[in-house]
Design a protein around this motif. Structure first.
Motif, short mmCIF file in Angstrom:
data_model
loop_
_atom_site.label_atom_id
_atom_site.label_comp_id
_atom_site.label_asym_id
_atom_site.label_seq_id
_atom_site.Cartn_x
_atom_site.Cartn_y
_atom_site.Cartn_z
N GLN A 71 0.78 -1.23 0.00
CA GLN A 71 0.00 0.00 0.00
C GLN A 71 0.82 1.29 0.00
O GLN A 71 0.47 2.24 -0.71
CB GLN A 71 -0.97 0.00 1.19
CG GLN A 71 -1.95 1.16 1.17
CD GLN A 71 -3.09 0.95 2.17
OE1 GLN A 71 -3.28 -0.14 2.68
NE2 GLN A 71 -3.83 2.00 2.46
N PRO A 72 1.93 1.40 0.75
CA PRO A 72 2.69 2.66 0.73
C PRO A 72 3.20 3.05 -0.65
O PRO A 72 3.49 4.22 -0.89
CB PRO A 72 3.86 2.38 1.69
CG PRO A 72 3.37 1.30 2.59
CD PRO A 72 2.49 0.45 1.74
N LYS A 73 3.32 2.08 -1.56
CA LYS A 73 3.86 2.36 -2.89
C LYS A 73 2.80 2.35 -3.98
O LYS A 73 3.11 2.63 -5.14
CB LYS A 73 4.93 1.33 -3.23
CG LYS A 73 6.15 1.35 -2.33
CD LYS A 73 6.96 2.63 -2.51
CE LYS A 73 8.23 2.59 -1.67
NZ LYS A 73 9.03 3.82 -1.84
N ILE A 74 1.56 2.05 -3.64
CA ILE A 74 0.56 1.84 -4.69
C ILE A 74 0.25 3.13 -5.46
O ILE A 74 0.09 3.11 -6.68
CB ILE A 74 -0.71 1.22 -4.07
CG1 ILE A 74 -0.46 -0.27 -3.80
CG2 ILE A 74 -1.92 1.40 -4.98
CD1 ILE A 74 -1.64 -1.03 -3.25
N THR A 75 0.18 4.26 -4.78
CA THR A 75 -0.11 5.51 -5.50
C THR A 75 0.96 5.78 -6.55
O THR A 75 0.66 6.17 -7.69
CB THR A 75 -0.20 6.67 -4.51
OG1 THR A 75 -1.27 6.44 -3.59
CG2 THR A 75 -0.45 7.99 -5.25
N ALA A 120 -10.64 -2.88 -6.00
CA ALA A 120 -11.71 -3.66 -5.38
C ALA A 120 -11.40 -4.01 -3.93
O ALA A 120 -12.29 -4.46 -3.20
CB ALA A 120 -11.94 -4.94 -6.17
N ASN A 121 -10.18 -3.79 -3.49
CA ASN A 121 -9.82 -4.08 -2.10
C ASN A 121 -10.60 -3.16 -1.16
O ASN A 121 -10.83 -1.98 -1.49
CB ASN A 121 -8.32 -3.88 -1.90
CG ASN A 121 -7.84 -4.34 -0.54
OD1 ASN A 121 -8.00 -3.64 0.46
ND2 ASN A 121 -7.26 -5.51 -0.49
N PRO A 122 -11.05 -3.65 0.01
CA PRO A 122 -11.80 -2.79 0.93
C PRO A 122 -11.06 -1.50 1.31
O PRO A 122 -11.70 -0.50 1.63
CB PRO A 122 -12.00 -3.69 2.16
CG PRO A 122 -11.97 -5.08 1.62
CD PRO A 122 -10.99 -5.05 0.49
N PHE A 139 -8.71 4.76 -2.54
CA PHE A 139 -7.87 5.83 -3.09
C PHE A 139 -7.33 5.48 -4.48
O PHE A 139 -6.86 6.36 -5.20
CB PHE A 139 -6.69 6.10 -2.15
CG PHE A 139 -5.71 4.97 -2.03
CD1 PHE A 139 -4.59 4.92 -2.85
CD2 PHE A 139 -5.91 3.95 -1.12
CE1 PHE A 139 -3.69 3.87 -2.75
CE2 PHE A 139 -5.02 2.91 -1.01
CZ PHE A 139 -3.90 2.86 -1.83
N VAL A 140 -7.40 4.20 -4.86
CA VAL A 140 -6.85 3.79 -6.16
C VAL A 140 -7.65 4.42 -7.29
O VAL A 140 -7.08 4.87 -8.29
CB VAL A 140 -6.84 2.25 -6.28
CG1 VAL A 140 -6.36 1.82 -7.66
CG2 VAL A 140 -5.95 1.65 -5.20
N ARG A 141 -8.98 4.46 -7.16
CA ARG A 141 -9.82 5.06 -8.20
C ARG A 141 -9.42 6.51 -8.44
O ARG A 141 -9.25 6.94 -9.59
CB ARG A 141 -11.29 4.98 -7.81
CG ARG A 141 -12.24 5.61 -8.84
CD ARG A 141 -13.67 5.67 -8.31
NE ARG A 141 -14.18 4.33 -8.05
CZ ARG A 141 -14.74 3.58 -8.99
NH1 ARG A 141 -14.86 4.04 -10.22
NH2 ARG A 141 -15.20 2.37 -8.67
N ARG A 144 -6.68 10.75 -11.68
CA ARG A 144 -5.67 11.80 -11.81
C ARG A 144 -4.64 11.45 -12.88
O ARG A 144 -4.16 12.33 -13.59
CB ARG A 144 -4.97 12.01 -10.47
CG ARG A 144 -5.80 12.72 -9.42
CD ARG A 144 -4.93 13.23 -8.29
NE ARG A 144 -4.21 12.13 -7.63
CZ ARG A 144 -4.68 11.47 -6.58
NH1 ARG A 144 -5.90 11.76 -6.11
NH2 ARG A 144 -3.98 10.50 -6.03
N GLY A 145 -4.35 10.17 -13.00
CA GLY A 145 -3.36 9.76 -13.99
C GLY A 145 -3.84 9.93 -15.42
O GLY A 145 -3.03 10.05 -16.34
#
Length: 501
Positions: free
Chosen positions: A459-463, A485-487, A491-493, A498-499
């Motif tokens: 998670q710390p690197k996912i963004t 889809a992870n609970p 923030f991924v959406r 933004r990307g």
């Protein structure tokens, strides 16, 4: 809801009636069983209380944890009986939450904590060992190893007496052991207690004062020393202990140290560690700016540490001055607070051949064994792609795109992904994301590895990954969909949107 579910489970619990072994056992209702148990306890005139000890419940599978508590409930509220449960509360709570996922309420961590609160009448938290207690514990273990029982009894008695006078200080060190044993102090114990005192503060804090982990550390160290001796190799226990502190607590930093040492004298790998130690210990001279090295720095006040980790300019010997300037990547590594504390530990390792010591940690150093077969150019790129220095990492990405043959690129990516798997939150993950952004053809191999890493760990690197991975690749889209889809992946959406802009 929880109470009803638990009652239903209890009503189906199997108690049996019937005296003859030939009779088919008949189920007994939970209430009737509790009544029979109460009558049995009441009939035990010579027994004040029956105490049932349940240890290591947190090591059981989730269904076993819950089944055990359901069984205990059959015996609760019966006179002359008590249960003592030794377990890690958070692990037990997680097991209960996993057994009843449908009872999780939005915005809460689950019902495990509430369940335990209703079940347990008294909760006793065992505090972690303080730094002095951790040091005393290590010295007691070493004393037990080296001393016959009668001498060890003398040492324990001295420790007990000292702890009654001061429970917060060190109750056993080399001087105290010498006072208790006199001339019978074994030289081997003396030597072991010297290095144990050096590593105890860092080891005790890093292992959070956990006696079991401290004992495991000492057992592993002794096993490695014995294994080396059987192979005809002599290892210094103090050096091995210092390296194992880094290996046990900060594996990625240990791997980095190994990579630098493996680079050999041609790349200055040996001098890097020596210079980093000199810098941390306050004896480093910056050869890049000799004029600023003339005046020694005033020593800090007693008990104080220097603010910041800038270069220390002090008078030094010619040997120290020849150490040279500190490489930018090594400087970043050495400026970490935990590495700074480790570098200041005795003994100093700069200039020593650490190869024999790394041999006995090779199970965790898979990358080093494989990189020995790579070309010098690929090895250099691989090291720079894992750098904490962003400019060096990105320069390596550009160089890889321009100079690595298509046939060699999968090998480079595979070794870089091995580093990512060992430390998903490390800088190698940034390197692989930047490499994907520059060379989209490597995305399928990268996604194949990333999808097996648990979301919470990555998670710390996912963004950063979402921002750099080429979403035009279907493998990347599938990976991002899974994260989203992870609970915890809300923030991924937003990061994907933004990307696109």
């Amino acid at each position: 809801m929880l109470a009803q579910g638990m009652v239903g489970s209890m009503e189906s619990s199997q108690g049996f009636a019937g005296d003859s072994p030939d009779e088919e056992p008949q189920p007994v209702a939970a209430g009737a069983f509790r009544q029979q148990f109460a009558e049995l306890m009441e009939s035990l005139d010579g027994v004040r209380v029956v105490i049932v000890m349940i240890d290591d419940l947190d090591r059981c599978l989730p269904h076993t944890v819950v089944d055990t508590f359901e069984a205990i409930r059959l015996f609760l509220n019966v006179d002359k009986s008590a249960f003592v449960i030794a377990a890690h509360a958070e692990v037990v709570q997680a097991a209960i939450d996993q057994r009843y996922p449908g009872l999780r309420r939005s915005g809460t961590s689950g019902l495990g904590a509430e369940y335990l609160e209703k079940m347990l009448q008294v909760e006793i938290n065992i505090p972690a060992l303080s730094a002095p207690e951790a040091e005393t514990y290590m010295h007691l273990l070493l004393s037990e190893l080296h001393l016959p029982q009668d001498q060890f009894t003398v040492v324990k008695a001295a420790v007990d007496q000292r702890r009654r006078g001061s429970a917060l200080g060190v109750a056993l060190n080399v001087g105290m052991a010498a006072d208790a044993l006199g001339p019978e102090m074994p030289p081997e114990l003396y030597q072991d207690m010297i290095w144990a005192a050096a590593v105890a503060p860092v080891l005790g804090s890093g292992l959070r004062g956990n006696p079991r982990q401290i004992k495991r550390f000492l057992n592993t160290l002794k096993l490695r020393l014995a294994s080396a001796e059987r192979r005809g190799t002599t290892l210094d226990a103090a050096i091995l202990a210092k390296l194992m502190v880094l290996e046990t607590q900060y594996l990625s930093d240990f791997q980095r140290l190994f990579d630098w040492q493996s680079a050999g004298p041609m790349s200055g790998g040996e001098n890097w560690l020596a210079t980093a130690e000199q810098r941390s210990r306050g004896t480093w001279v910056d050869d890049a700016d000799p004029a600023r090295n003339e005046a020694p720095e005033a020593p800090p006040a007693s008990g104080a540490r220097r603010a910041g980790r800038g270069p220390t300019r002090r008078a030094s010997s010619p040997e120290t001055a020849r150490a040279g300037t500190l490489d930018e990547e090594v400087r970043t590594w050495a400026e970490q607070l935990h590495i700074d504390a480790w570098l200041r530990m005795e003994p100093a390792l700069g200039g020593r051949d650490l190869g024999p010591y790394f041999t006995f940690a090779r199970a965790k150093l898979t990358l080093g064994a494989n990189t020995a077969l790579l070309s010098a150019h690929i090895q250099e790129l691989l090291g720079h792609l894992q750098s904490d220095v962003a400019s060096r990492r990105r320069a390596a990405v550009r160089q890889a795109a321009d100079s690595v043959d298509a046939a060699d690129l999968p090998t480079l990516v595979d070794h870089l992904l091995q580093a990512v798997m060992r430390d998903p939150a490390g800088s190698a993950t940034d390197g692989v994301a930047e490499l994907c952004e520059r060379i989209p053809a490597v995305a399928p191999a990268v996604c194949e590895r990333l999808k097996v890493i648990p979301f919470e760990i990555l998670q710390p690197k996912i963004t950063s990954l979402v921002r750099r991975l080429p979403e035009s690749d279907p493998n990347v889209s599938a990976l991002l969909d899974g994260w989203q889809a992870n609970p915890s992946g809300g923030f991924v959406r937003a990061a994907r949107q933004r990307g696109r802009h």
